[in-house]
Design an enzyme around this catalytic site. Structure first.
Site, PDB file in Angstrom:
ATOM      1  N   ASP A  10     -23.349 -54.871  20.612  1.00  0.00           N
ATOM      2  CA  ASP A  10     -22.216 -55.200  19.750  1.00  0.00           C
ATOM      3  C   ASP A  10     -20.916 -55.205  20.554  1.00  0.00           C
ATOM      4  OD1 ASP A  10     -23.800 -55.498  17.599  1.00  0.00           O
ATOM      5  OD2 ASP A  10     -23.168 -53.677  16.556  1.00  0.00           O
ATOM      6  N   LYS A  59     -18.526 -59.709  17.654  1.00  0.00           N
ATOM      7  CA  LYS A  59     -17.367 -60.588  17.738  1.00  0.00           C
ATOM      8  C   LYS A  59     -16.463 -60.155  18.879  1.00  0.00           C
ATOM      9  CE  LYS A  59     -15.931 -60.614  13.577  1.00  0.00           C
ATOM     10  NZ  LYS A  59     -15.278 -60.666  12.289  1.00  0.00           N
ATOM     11  N   GLY A  74     -21.769 -49.383  19.023  1.00  0.00           N
ATOM     12  CA  GLY A  74     -20.755 -48.368  19.275  1.00  0.00           C
ATOM     13  C   GLY A  74     -20.931 -47.213  18.295  1.00  0.00           C
ATOM     14  N   GLY A  75     -20.575 -46.003  18.727  1.00  0.00           N
ATOM     15  CA  GLY A  75     -20.622 -44.849  17.832  1.00  0.00           C
ATOM     16  C   GLY A  75     -22.027 -44.459  17.448  1.00  0.00           C
ATOM     17  N   ASP A  76     -22.202 -44.075  16.198  1.00  0.00           N
ATOM     18  CA  ASP A  76     -23.524 -43.693  15.704  1.00  0.00           C
ATOM     19  C   ASP A  76     -24.090 -44.852  14.878  1.00  0.00           C
ATOM     20  OD1 ASP A  76     -25.195 -40.881  14.986  1.00  0.00           O
ATOM     21  OD2 ASP A  76     -25.464 -42.576  13.623  1.00  0.00           O
ATOM     22  N   MET A  82     -12.868 -49.156   9.393  1.00  0.00           N
ATOM     23  CA  MET A  82     -12.591 -50.567   9.088  1.00  0.00           C
ATOM     24  C   MET A  82     -11.418 -50.731   8.120  1.00  0.00           C
ATOM     25  SD  MET A  82     -16.467 -52.038   8.888  1.00  0.00           S
ATOM     26  CE  MET A  82     -17.248 -50.523   8.394  1.00  0.00           C
ATOM     27  N   ALA A 101     -10.918 -44.410  19.876  1.00  0.00           N
ATOM     28  CA  ALA A 101     -11.289 -43.009  20.076  1.00  0.00           C
ATOM     29  C   ALA A 101     -12.390 -42.911  21.123  1.00  0.00           C
ATOM     30  CB  ALA A 101     -11.775 -42.413  18.757  1.00  0.00           C
TER      31      ALA A 101
HETATM   32  C1  LIG Z   1     -18.841 -51.421  12.009  1.00  0.00           C
HETATM   33  S1  LIG Z   1     -17.993 -49.906  12.126  1.00  0.00           S
HETATM   34  C2  LIG Z   1     -18.992 -49.092  13.296  1.00  0.00           C
HETATM   35  C3  LIG Z   1     -18.836 -47.583  13.302  1.00  0.00           C
HETATM   36  C4  LIG Z   1     -19.636 -46.920  14.385  1.00  0.00           C
HETATM   37  N1  LIG Z   1     -21.043 -47.081  14.127  1.00  0.00           N
HETATM   38  C5  LIG Z   1     -19.303 -45.438  14.526  1.00  0.00           C
HETATM   39  O1  LIG Z   1     -20.167 -44.607  14.252  1.00  0.00           O
HETATM   40  O2  LIG Z   1     -18.187 -45.119  14.920  1.00  0.00           O
HETATM   41  C6  LIG Z   1     -16.578 -50.378  13.032  1.00  0.00           C
HETATM   42  C7  LIG Z   1     -15.380 -49.514  12.697  1.00  0.00           C
HETATM   43  O3  LIG Z   1     -15.599 -48.209  13.216  1.00  0.00           O
HETATM   44  C8  LIG Z   1     -14.386 -47.676  13.673  1.00  0.00           C
HETATM   45  N2  LIG Z   1     -14.497 -47.476  15.118  1.00  0.00           N
HETATM   46  C9  LIG Z   1     -15.525 -47.815  15.896  1.00  0.00           C
HETATM   47  N3  LIG Z   1     -15.310 -47.445  17.170  1.00  0.00           N
HETATM   48  C10 LIG Z   1     -14.100 -46.850  17.177  1.00  0.00           C
HETATM   49  C11 LIG Z   1     -13.311 -46.223  18.169  1.00  0.00           C
HETATM   50  N4  LIG Z   1     -13.720 -46.123  19.444  1.00  0.00           N
HETATM   51  N5  LIG Z   1     -12.120 -45.696  17.810  1.00  0.00           N
HETATM   52  C12 LIG Z   1     -11.685 -45.764  16.534  1.00  0.00           C
HETATM   53  N6  LIG Z   1     -12.399 -46.333  15.549  1.00  0.00           N
HETATM   54  C13 LIG Z   1     -13.581 -46.868  15.864  1.00  0.00           C
HETATM   55  C14 LIG Z   1     -13.291 -48.680  13.317  1.00  0.00           C
HETATM   56  O4  LIG Z   1     -12.793 -48.351  12.036  1.00  0.00           O
HETATM   57  C15 LIG Z   1     -14.074 -49.965  13.298  1.00  0.00           C
HETATM   58  O5  LIG Z   1     -13.437 -50.926  12.488  1.00  0.00           O
END
Ligand SMILES: C[S@@+](CC[C@H](N)C(=O)[O-])C[C@H]1O[C@@H](n2cnc3c(N)ncnc32)[C@H](O)[C@@H]1O
Length: 226
Positions: free
Chosen positions: A18, A40, A71-73, A154, A183
């Site tokens: 992603d 995107k 990204g993230g979880d 988001m 973050a």
């Molecule tokens: C589709 S969600 C994915 C979330 C992701 N799975 C997570 O656990 O952080 C995308 C949104 O997560 C948040 N996000 C993801 N990565 C971020 C980061 N490094 N810093 C701040 N917000 C983040 C933002 O709000 C972004 O619009």
């Protein structure tokens, strides 16, 4: 990222990643692995979920070890539910590896907890964006609960509406709030305000990257650390 995720990436034969995945993480995959961006970036359109599912399936059926990198979880607004259901329905074996969600990364980086024994007994992970793009927040009692930390995903571009919804639901406009852009990265930025002022603060800061917004008394810990 976890050691398990690192191991999976280092042995991947195909990586579907992603847009929120950093280049440093992607570099862990073998040079010879097939790398396909599904998210995107730079104004280009993302792949549809149907296309991503089909691609995962066709690569897996070719016998490749496929890593779906997010990204993230993956279990937090990451569509892991849809993707695992699809794979299970097609008899493809898979493993979900947890990651660090943006709210946790922001808390660690900017010195605040998500829960607190006296002040915050619950955490709500919420999004202001629904499937059809309309802003919609459950304005029920849970979001107004002063003991609940609200981590908003988001919501960067709809913060003014979201704040209004929360205040209308009963959250005090003076509740501490902070927004963290990118973050977990070295160049992460944050702005601190309160619920009624956070949309303006984000606008003034000109955040353009991914932003997570934290509303609740715990945000005051980050403000104290500024
Ligand atoms: C589709 S969600 C994915 C979330 C992701 N799975 C997570 O656990 O952080 C995308 C949104 O997560 C948040 N996000 C993801 N990565 C971020 C980061 N490094 N810093 C701040 N917000 C983040 C933002 O709000 C972004 O619009």
């Amino acid at each position: 990222m976890t050691v398990r995720a690192q191991q999976a990436l280092q042995t991947a034969e195909a990586v579907l990643y992603d847009a929120l995945v950093s280049p440093e993480v992607l570099e862990l995959a073998p040079e010879t692995s097939l790398k396909i961006e599904t998210g995107k970036r730079g104004g280009q359109l993302s792949m549809s979920q149907v296309e991503i599912n089909r691609l995962m399936l066709s690569l897996a059926r070719r016998g490749l070890k496929v890593v779906r990198l997010k990204g993230g979880d993956p279990s937090v607004f990451g569509r892991s539910g849809e993707e695992t259901a699809f794979l299970a329905g097609h008899g493809v074996a898979f493993e979900v590896i947890p990651g660090v969600t943006a709210a946790s990364a922001a808390a660690a980086q900017f010195g605040f907890p998500l829960t607190h024994r006296q002040q915050a007994h619950r955490v709500i992970l919420a999004t202001a964006r629904t499937q059809n793009g309309a802003v919609s927040l459950d304005s029920g009692a849970a979001l107004a609960d002063p003991q609940a930390t609200l981590a908003l995903y988001m919501g960067r571009d709809s913060l003014a509406e979201v704040s209004a919804v929360l205040i209308a639901a009963g959250r005090d406009g003076a509740t501490p709030a902070l927004a963290v852009e990118r973050a977990g990265y070295d160049h992460a930025r944050r702005v601190c305000s309160d619920l009624k002022g956070i949309a303006e603060a984000v606008h003034v800061a000109g955040f353009s990257g991914p932003v997570v917004v934290i509303v609740g008394s715990v945000a005051g810990f980050a403000q104290a650390a500024v």
